[in-house]
Scaffold this motif. Sequence first.
Motif, PDB file in Angstrom:
ATOM      1  N   LYS A 197       2.720 -11.790  -2.402  1.00 34.44           N
ATOM      2  CA  LYS A 197       3.131 -10.993  -1.226  1.00 34.44           C
ATOM      3  C   LYS A 197       4.628 -10.693  -1.274  1.00 34.44           C
ATOM      4  N   GLU A 198       5.386 -11.691  -1.700  1.00 35.46           N
ATOM      5  CA  GLU A 198       6.842 -11.525  -1.810  1.00 35.46           C
ATOM      6  C   GLU A 198       7.170 -10.434  -2.851  1.00 35.46           C
ATOM      7  N   GLU A 255       5.220  -8.031  -3.819  1.00 34.04           N
ATOM      8  CA  GLU A 255       4.756  -6.736  -3.304  1.00 34.04           C
ATOM      9  C   GLU A 255       5.848  -6.083  -2.459  1.00 34.04           C
ATOM     10  N   LYS A 256       6.494  -6.895  -1.615  1.00 30.79           N
ATOM     11  CA  LYS A 256       7.568  -6.380  -0.757  1.00 30.79           C
ATOM     12  C   LYS A 256       8.786  -6.029  -1.594  1.00 30.79           C
ATOM     13  N   LYS A 257       9.166  -6.956  -2.470  1.00 27.60           N
ATOM     14  CA  LYS A 257      10.384  -6.793  -3.261  1.00 27.60           C
ATOM     15  C   LYS A 257      10.355  -5.513  -4.095  1.00 27.60           C
ATOM     16  N   TYR A 258       9.207  -5.254  -4.735  1.00 26.34           N
ATOM     17  CA  TYR A 258       9.115  -4.091  -5.630  1.00 26.34           C
ATOM     18  C   TYR A 258       8.545  -2.859  -4.921  1.00 26.34           C
ATOM     19  N   LYS A 259       8.281  -3.008  -3.614  1.00 26.53           N
ATOM     20  CA  LYS A 259       7.712  -1.919  -2.806  1.00 26.53           C
ATOM     21  C   LYS A 259       6.531  -1.261  -3.537  1.00 26.53           C
ATOM     22  N   ILE A 260       5.581  -2.101  -3.908  1.00 32.20           N
ATOM     23  CA  ILE A 260       4.467  -1.625  -4.712  1.00 32.20           C
ATOM     24  C   ILE A 260       3.180  -2.179  -4.122  1.00 32.20           C
ATOM     25  N   LYS A 261       2.083  -1.457  -4.271  1.00 38.23           N
ATOM     26  CA  LYS A 261       0.826  -1.945  -3.687  1.00 38.23           C
ATOM     27  C   LYS A 261       0.131  -2.901  -4.664  1.00 38.23           C
ATOM     28  N   ARG A 315       3.908   6.600  -8.089  1.00 33.13           N
ATOM     29  CA  ARG A 315       5.135   6.296  -8.813  1.00 33.13           C
ATOM     30  C   ARG A 315       5.177   7.022 -10.164  1.00 33.13           C
TER      31      ARG A 315
END
Length: 299
Positions: free
Chosen positions: A197-198, A200-206, A227
């Motif tokens: 989850k971290e 996912e947020k950090k790389y702004k990726i699904k 992308r």
Amino acid sequence: VVGLEAVLPTGEIIQCGGKIVKNATGYNLINLLIGSEGTLAVITLAILRLLPLPLQKVSLLILYKNIESAIATVQEIITHKILPSAIELMEEEAIRVAEEYIGRKLLFSNHNYTCSLLIEIDGNRKDEVERDYEELGKIALKKGAIDVFVAEDKFQQQRLWESRRAISEALKSKGEVDHEDIVVPRSKIPDLLLKVKEIEKKYKIKIACYGHVGDGNIHVNILRENRSKSEWKNIIPLLVRELFECTLSLGGTISGEHGIGLAKKPYLRMAISDQQVELMRQIKKVFDPNNILNPGKIF
Ligand code: LAC
Ligand code: ZN
């Protein structure tokens, strides 16, 4: 697998094991060949030890608002001496894609959930199976499940598992996906999923996760979506390395069931020592001196 016949790359045929349930004669070549990703020999016959099918089977689909409750359920099941034959995690994104792919909604899809567990319990006695799934349902609700659906008849069970089995193909049909197959000790699943989850947020990726959570083995699917290819190519190795570092620090490893092949080859040395890689290389040379079977794979 209790027996194998295999053709070596040098042309000889070998027989390992046979119709015997125990074997401690020399090195365990059966498992060496099974785990060799087609780099050591061509298997031409396999003798399998079959287990009788259990007489009773029930599947449970349990929906959750958050992944923490699902994981808490898994932890509790493991410590509760209930031994399901499968505990599968499916995140909402993975289910949505599978529903679209097979053109049919999963049961309960009108609920507002973010992830689910699909659990199978089997056994020969109906009362025991019932007792287990009732207890399991109670545990799930105590841990915050929104709802528990029990599929007792074959048709309903098939429908649930059909959705689960479609996930991998369904995700691929949505465009480019980086598919990971990490495994950690089961007690470390919460830490691992938090990390996902971290990331996912950090790389702004699904990222859509699903898989064999009861084995500590999660398929982490990173979706390229809109992308650009070049950005994707830059991000993936960084992201995967970060994910693998966390997996390894939790006592896990980088492939639970799919193997190293070409895709995970750049990361192998993160997981095993140079010394081990060298041993494996030597084994490869002994079996395949001309390097003709799956050359370039794994190492
Ligand atoms: C699965 C395959 C991809 O679990 O391992 O669906
Ligand atoms: Zn799998």
